[in-house]
Design a protein around this motif. Structure first.
Motif, short mmCIF file in Angstrom:
data_model
loop_
_atom_site.label_atom_id
_atom_site.label_comp_id
_atom_site.label_asym_id
_atom_site.label_seq_id
_atom_site.Cartn_x
_atom_site.Cartn_y
_atom_site.Cartn_z
N GLY A 172 7.47 -0.62 -4.39
CA GLY A 172 6.42 0.38 -4.46
C GLY A 172 6.69 1.58 -3.58
N CYS A 173 5.63 2.33 -3.27
CA CYS A 173 5.81 3.59 -2.53
C CYS A 173 5.33 3.51 -1.09
CB CYS A 173 5.07 4.72 -3.25
SG CYS A 173 3.29 4.48 -3.42
N TRP A 194 -3.82 1.22 -2.93
CA TRP A 194 -2.99 0.64 -4.00
C TRP A 194 -1.74 1.48 -4.15
CZ3 TRP A 194 -3.00 3.05 -9.23
CH2 TRP A 194 -2.11 2.41 -10.11
N GLU A 195 -0.57 0.84 -4.05
CA GLU A 195 0.68 1.57 -4.24
C GLU A 195 0.97 1.65 -5.73
OE1 GLU A 195 3.70 -0.33 -2.01
OE2 GLU A 195 3.59 -2.23 -3.05
N LYS A 198 -5.88 -1.87 4.31
CA LYS A 198 -5.37 -2.99 3.53
C LYS A 198 -4.59 -2.43 2.34
CE LYS A 198 -9.53 -5.60 4.68
NZ LYS A 198 -10.80 -6.20 4.14
N LEU A 199 -3.60 -3.21 1.85
CA LEU A 199 -2.72 -2.71 0.79
C LEU A 199 -2.67 -3.68 -0.39
CD1 LEU A 199 -0.68 -0.47 0.05
CD2 LEU A 199 1.10 -1.92 1.05
N ILE A 200 -2.93 -3.15 -1.59
CA ILE A 200 -2.77 -3.93 -2.82
C ILE A 200 -1.31 -3.81 -3.23
CG2 ILE A 200 -3.41 -4.10 -5.25
CD1 ILE A 200 -6.13 -2.88 -4.47
N MET A 201 -0.61 -4.94 -3.30
CA MET A 201 0.82 -4.96 -3.56
C MET A 201 1.12 -5.76 -4.82
SD MET A 201 2.13 -5.69 0.36
CE MET A 201 3.85 -5.38 -0.06
N GLY A 202 2.26 -5.47 -5.44
CA GLY A 202 2.74 -6.26 -6.57
C GLY A 202 1.94 -6.13 -7.84
N ALA A 203 1.14 -5.07 -7.96
CA ALA A 203 0.30 -4.90 -9.15
C ALA A 203 0.94 -3.99 -10.19
CB ALA A 203 -1.06 -4.33 -8.74
N VAL A 204 2.17 -3.55 -9.95
CA VAL A 204 2.90 -2.64 -10.83
C VAL A 204 2.08 -1.37 -11.01
CG1 VAL A 204 4.40 -2.59 -12.86
CG2 VAL A 204 3.73 -4.77 -11.89
N GLU A 205 2.24 -0.65 -12.14
CA GLU A 205 1.58 0.64 -12.32
C GLU A 205 0.31 0.56 -13.15
OE1 GLU A 205 4.73 3.12 -13.86
OE2 GLU A 205 5.15 3.91 -11.88
N LEU A 219 -13.59 2.70 0.92
CA LEU A 219 -12.77 3.66 0.17
C LEU A 219 -11.63 2.96 -0.56
CD1 LEU A 219 -12.29 6.63 2.66
CD2 LEU A 219 -14.15 6.22 1.05
N TYR A 220 -11.32 3.48 -1.75
CA TYR A 220 -10.15 3.06 -2.52
C TYR A 220 -9.18 4.23 -2.55
CZ TYR A 220 -7.41 0.85 -6.23
OH TYR A 220 -6.40 0.26 -6.96
N VAL A 221 -7.92 3.98 -2.18
CA VAL A 221 -6.92 5.05 -2.12
C VAL A 221 -5.79 4.75 -3.10
CG1 VAL A 221 -5.42 6.41 -0.65
CG2 VAL A 221 -7.46 5.35 0.33
N VAL A 222 -5.58 5.67 -4.04
CA VAL A 222 -4.44 5.61 -4.95
C VAL A 222 -3.27 6.32 -4.29
CG1 VAL A 222 -3.53 6.34 -7.18
CG2 VAL A 222 -5.91 5.58 -6.98
#
Length: 267
Positions: A72-73, A64-65, A84-91, A3-6
């Motif tokens: 981020g949020c 992804w935050e 797992k968390l995708i970080m630092g990718a901006v918006e 799963l991918y979570v926005v």
């Protein structure tokens, strides 16, 4: 099941003030005074979704935050150990999205700019004549890679928005704007669920959504594409157009890009 979570902030239960809960500015201490609280609430809603999704059969969850740059949020120290968390990718995202995923979910989302009686609405594009907010653009990118968005939580206006795109999606309403007859388009006061109640509903909804991954429809729009980007200031539109070689400014606040590859238009 991968799963991918926005994740976003404005659609979280208990979040109603953009200046104090959704912004940060080290030089102005009155900005973001309650940002840490909002980030904690958002993280706990994500964790509730993870718990429900795991109970429903998910084997890998990557979030992804999608709210601004670092921090981020999502508070990574409070993050569920199986997420797992995708970080630092901006918006500019959803970052890291590809066809290895089986489904998408969206937590804490808001309605598009200009939506009447919505809590903290913003963001709007027009693709092939259809107006879309962040919700629709996320669903569209999932559809591009061949999988559905199966779940969304947010305010009632956000849920109404996604239901128009994917009528059979699983949703949870965590708050609702109180209508304002004097200024229906402005930020509205809201009635919010308690954070604990919202998490219970999200947990249960996530589990239900997992059982319907194969039946929830994809949201897609066929090429060729004509994408209009809307800006709030002419200088922002001009600056964006300068970075897009095939773009056209159709008015002082709108930049139009055309092409056959959706992802190239969104990059």
């Amino acid at each position: 099941m991968k799963l991918y979570v926005v994740c976003d902030l404005e659609g979280v239960a208990g979040v109603v003030d953009h200046r104090q809960q959704c912004q940060w500015d080290s030089e102005r201490d009155w900005y973001g005074r309650y940002l840490d609280q909002a980030r904690r609430l958002a993280t706990l809603e994500l964790n509730a979704f993870v718990e429900g999704a795991l109970a429903g059969g998910a084997t890998e969850i990557i979030a992804w935050e999608g709210h601004g740059s670092f921090p981020g949020c999502i508070d990574v120290e409070l993050l569920h150990p199986e997420c797992k968390l995708i970080m630092g990718a901006v918006e500019r995202g959803p970052a890291g999205l590809d066809n290895s995923f089986d489904a998408m979910a969206q937590i804490g989302l808001h309605a598009m700019a200009g939506t009447a009686n919505a809590v903290l609405p913003h963001g709007k594009w027009r693709l092939n004549g259809k107006l879309l907010g962040e919700i629709g653009m996320n669903c569209l990118q999932a559809g591009y890679y061949g999988f559905p968005c199966i779940f969304l939580s947010g305010d009632k206006a956000a849920v109404d928005e996604v239901n128009e795109l994917i009528p059979d999606i699983e949703t949870v309403i965590v708050k609702e704007a109180i209508p304002r007859e004097d200024a229906p388009w402005s930020p509205a006061p809201a009635i919010s669920l308690s954070p604990q109640k919202a998490r219970t509903l999200i947990r249960d909804g996530a589990k239900r959504a997992m059982s319907r991954v194969k039946s929830i429809q994809l949201f897609t729009i066929d090429p060729p594409y004509q994408l209009d980007w809307f800006f709030d200031k002419p200088e922002h539109a001009d600056g964006f157009a300068a970075t897009q070689p095939d773009s056209v400014c159709i008015d002082p606040l709108t930049v139009q890009i055309s092409g056959d590859d959706l992802m190239k238009l969104l990059c």
